[in-house]
Each structure stands twice: as C-alpha cells, then as structure tokens.
Design a protein around this motif. Structure first.
Motif, PDB file in Angstrom:
ATOM      1  N   LYS A   2       0.832  -1.202   0.000  1.00 13.57           N
ATOM      2  CA  LYS A   2       0.000   0.000   0.000  1.00 13.57           C
ATOM      3  C   LYS A   2       0.870   1.258   0.000  1.00 13.57           C
ATOM      4  O   LYS A   2       1.873   1.322   0.704  1.00 13.57           O
ATOM      5  CB  LYS A   2      -0.921   0.012   1.215  1.00 13.57           C
ATOM      6  CG  LYS A   2      -1.965  -1.081   1.154  1.00 13.57           C
ATOM      7  CD  LYS A   2      -2.931  -0.970   2.302  1.00 13.57           C
ATOM      8  CE  LYS A   2      -3.960  -2.085   2.177  1.00 13.57           C
ATOM      9  NZ  LYS A   2      -5.001  -1.944   3.153  1.00 13.57           N
ATOM     10  N   LEU A   3       0.458   2.246  -0.789  1.00 14.40           N
ATOM     11  CA  LEU A   3       1.215   3.486  -0.888  1.00 14.40           C
ATOM     12  C   LEU A   3       0.735   4.538   0.105  1.00 14.40           C
ATOM     13  O   LEU A   3       1.434   5.506   0.363  1.00 14.40           O
ATOM     14  CB  LEU A   3       1.143   4.041  -2.310  1.00 14.40           C
ATOM     15  CG  LEU A   3       1.746   3.137  -3.387  1.00 14.40           C
ATOM     16  CD1 LEU A   3       1.629   3.790  -4.755  1.00 14.40           C
ATOM     17  CD2 LEU A   3       3.188   2.805  -3.070  1.00 14.40           C
ATOM     18  N   LYS A   4      -0.477   4.343   0.658  1.00 12.76           N
ATOM     19  CA  LYS A   4      -0.998   5.280   1.655  1.00 12.76           C
ATOM     20  C   LYS A   4      -1.230   4.559   2.966  1.00 12.76           C
ATOM     21  O   LYS A   4      -1.521   3.362   2.998  1.00 12.76           O
ATOM     22  CB  LYS A   4      -2.301   5.919   1.171  1.00 12.76           C
ATOM     23  CG  LYS A   4      -2.102   6.902   0.046  1.00 12.76           C
ATOM     24  CD  LYS A   4      -3.347   7.718  -0.206  1.00 12.76           C
ATOM     25  CE  LYS A   4      -3.044   8.809  -1.211  1.00 12.76           C
ATOM     26  NZ  LYS A   4      -4.184   9.711  -1.383  1.00 12.76           N
ATOM     27  N   TRP A  10       0.567   9.629   2.266  1.00 15.60           N
ATOM     28  CA  TRP A  10       1.521   8.770   1.574  1.00 15.60           C
ATOM     29  C   TRP A  10       2.469   8.123   2.575  1.00 15.60           C
ATOM     30  O   TRP A  10       2.969   8.785   3.471  1.00 15.60           O
ATOM     31  CB  TRP A  10       2.335   9.558   0.550  1.00 15.60           C
ATOM     32  CG  TRP A  10       1.507  10.107  -0.560  1.00 15.60           C
ATOM     33  CD1 TRP A  10       1.180  11.406  -0.777  1.00 15.60           C
ATOM     34  CD2 TRP A  10       0.867   9.362  -1.603  1.00 15.60           C
ATOM     35  NE1 TRP A  10       0.377  11.516  -1.882  1.00 15.60           N
ATOM     36  CE2 TRP A  10       0.167  10.284  -2.410  1.00 15.60           C
ATOM     37  CE3 TRP A  10       0.814   8.017  -1.936  1.00 15.60           C
ATOM     38  CZ2 TRP A  10      -0.562   9.897  -3.523  1.00 15.60           C
ATOM     39  CZ3 TRP A  10       0.072   7.633  -3.060  1.00 15.60           C
ATOM     40  CH2 TRP A  10      -0.596   8.564  -3.828  1.00 15.60           C
ATOM     41  N   ARG A  11       2.709   6.831   2.406  1.00 15.60           N
ATOM     42  CA  ARG A  11       3.718   6.164   3.228  1.00 15.60           C
ATOM     43  C   ARG A  11       5.077   6.733   2.845  1.00 15.60           C
ATOM     44  O   ARG A  11       5.293   7.107   1.694  1.00 15.60           O
ATOM     45  CB  ARG A  11       3.683   4.659   2.976  1.00 15.60           C
ATOM     46  CG  ARG A  11       2.404   4.034   3.526  1.00 15.60           C
ATOM     47  CD  ARG A  11       2.328   2.567   3.251  1.00 15.60           C
ATOM     48  NE  ARG A  11       3.378   1.869   3.991  1.00 15.60           N
ATOM     49  CZ  ARG A  11       3.840   0.678   3.632  1.00 15.60           C
ATOM     50  NH1 ARG A  11       3.388   0.058   2.588  1.00 15.60           N
ATOM     51  NH2 ARG A  11       4.785   0.106   4.340  1.00 15.60           N
ATOM     52  N   GLN A  39       6.566  13.589   1.234  1.00 19.48           N
ATOM     53  CA  GLN A  39       6.554  14.409   2.454  1.00 19.48           C
ATOM     54  C   GLN A  39       5.097  14.690   2.774  1.00 19.48           C
ATOM     55  O   GLN A  39       4.414  15.330   1.975  1.00 19.48           O
ATOM     56  CB  GLN A  39       7.278  15.734   2.248  1.00 19.48           C
ATOM     57  CG  GLN A  39       8.762  15.653   2.283  1.00 19.48           C
ATOM     58  CD  GLN A  39       9.400  17.040   2.205  1.00 19.48           C
ATOM     59  OE1 GLN A  39       8.787  18.019   1.811  1.00 19.48           O
ATOM     60  NE2 GLN A  39      10.664  17.104   2.567  1.00 19.48           N
ATOM     61  N   GLU A  40       4.663  14.189   3.929  1.00 21.46           N
ATOM     62  CA  GLU A  40       3.262  14.347   4.330  1.00 21.46           C
ATOM     63  C   GLU A  40       2.357  13.840   3.208  1.00 21.46           C
ATOM     64  O   GLU A  40       2.338  12.682   2.920  1.00 21.46           O
ATOM     65  CB  GLU A  40       2.954  15.805   4.680  1.00 21.46           C
ATOM     66  CG  GLU A  40       3.628  16.285   5.940  1.00 21.46           C
ATOM     67  CD  GLU A  40       2.997  15.745   7.203  1.00 21.46           C
ATOM     68  OE1 GLU A  40       1.768  15.698   7.280  1.00 21.46           O
ATOM     69  OE2 GLU A  40       3.752  15.359   8.109  1.00 21.46           O
ATOM     70  N   ASN A  41       1.641  14.746   2.553  1.00 18.48           N
ATOM     71  CA  ASN A  41       0.722  14.318   1.508  1.00 18.48           C
ATOM     72  C   ASN A  41       1.152  14.829   0.134  1.00 18.48           C
ATOM     73  O   ASN A  41       0.325  15.068  -0.735  1.00 18.48           O
ATOM     74  CB  ASN A  41      -0.708  14.765   1.826  1.00 18.48           C
ATOM     75  CG  ASN A  41      -1.709  13.706   1.425  1.00 18.48           C
ATOM     76  OD1 ASN A  41      -1.358  12.574   1.133  1.00 18.48           O
ATOM     77  ND2 ASN A  41      -2.965  14.076   1.389  1.00 18.48           N
ATOM     78  N   GLY A 106       8.138   2.430   3.376  1.00 19.79           N
ATOM     79  CA  GLY A 106       7.763   1.863   4.661  1.00 19.79           C
ATOM     80  C   GLY A 106       8.943   1.107   5.237  1.00 19.79           C
ATOM     81  O   GLY A 106      10.044   1.617   5.311  1.00 19.79           O
ATOM     82  N   SER A 107       8.736  -0.165   5.576  1.00 15.88           N
ATOM     83  CA  SER A 107       9.826  -0.963   6.154  1.00 15.88           C
ATOM     84  C   SER A 107      10.625  -1.720   5.086  1.00 15.88           C
ATOM     85  O   SER A 107      11.654  -2.312   5.395  1.00 15.88           O
ATOM     86  CB  SER A 107       9.266  -1.946   7.180  1.00 15.88           C
ATOM     87  OG  SER A 107       8.371  -2.840   6.541  1.00 15.88           O
TER      88      SER A 107
END
Length: 139
Positions: A2-4, A10-11, A39-41, A106-107
């Motif tokens: 997932k990208l969000k 946004w991740r 960055q943020e959204n 993400g991770s």
C-alpha cells in the motif's frame, strides 16, 4: 504494497538513483541523480543531469499522484523491494565510479551498487530495467 497509510497520507518513500562517468576528461563527464520522495501528503522528484561537464538540469517538482502510483507499481513489478540491501563495495577502484539505486518504502528497503560495465552483463536485466524505469520519470 500500500502506498498510503490509514490516515490517507503517503507512506514514506525514498528512491535515489545516482550514476556518473567517474574520473574522465571534462568533455566526457556526466552525472545523473534522481530522487523521488514523499513528504506528508505530497510527492517530489528531484532531477540533476550533467552532460559533457555542463549542468543541463537541476529541478525539484511536485508529482501528480497518478504518475507516482504508476511509477511505484512498475518498480514493484520489477521487485525492487525484494532486492537485498547491499553495503558500499569495499574494493577501491581509481577512476571508476560506483553508482547505485536505493529504495525505501515503509519498512521495505533495498540498495544495489554497480559500475557502468555491470549493467550490460548477463543476469543484470532486472536491475537495468529498474534503472530504465527511474530514468524515464519526468514531472
């Protein structure tokens, strides 16, 4: 992947590609750096291109979410996130540049280094395809 996140933001993504000619005469010198990040959204793409020792482009632009999702989807299809995270090569080579692609979403994270002559070797099709996808990113 997932990208969000659950909040609709946004991740965190950080994708960097750096490639250069190494130590050659100025008229043959080139360098490329692409940095896609969230960055943020918002999503941004930084591009820097040097050809024949002359800066051709240096810009940071906000990216449309549709393009971003398409780019990341294509990179994930090439399994960029499944490549190992390599450390910097220890073997010093005078006059040769070590180029790299670094990805973190993400991770999930991966990173690989290469010399210019590596990308045309047998077994490098996946990594070369990833580099080509990144190089085609334009705002």
């Amino acid at each position: 992947m997932k990208l969000k996140n659950q909040n609709g933001k946004w991740r965190p993504l950080d994708l960097v590609w750096e490639e250069s000619s190494g130590a050659v005469a100025p008229e043959y010198r080139y360098a490329k750096k692409y940095h896609l990040y969230t960055q943020e959204n918002k999503i941004f793409l930084f591009r820097y291109i040097l050809k024949k020792g002359i800066k051709i482009l240096e810009e940071t632009k906000e990216i449309d979410p549709i393009n971003y999702e398409k780019w990341i989807s294509n990179l994930l299809k090439k399994n960029i996130h499944l490549l190992p995270y390599e450390g910097m090569p220890e073997e010093p080579m005078t006059g040769v540049s070590y180029n790299f692609v670094s990805f973190r979403l993400g991770s999930a994270k991966s990173k690989y280094y290469y010399r210019l002559d590596d990308i045309n070797q047998e077994g490098w099709e996946q990594k070369k395809a990833i580099i080509n996808l990144i190089e085609r990113m334009k705002p």
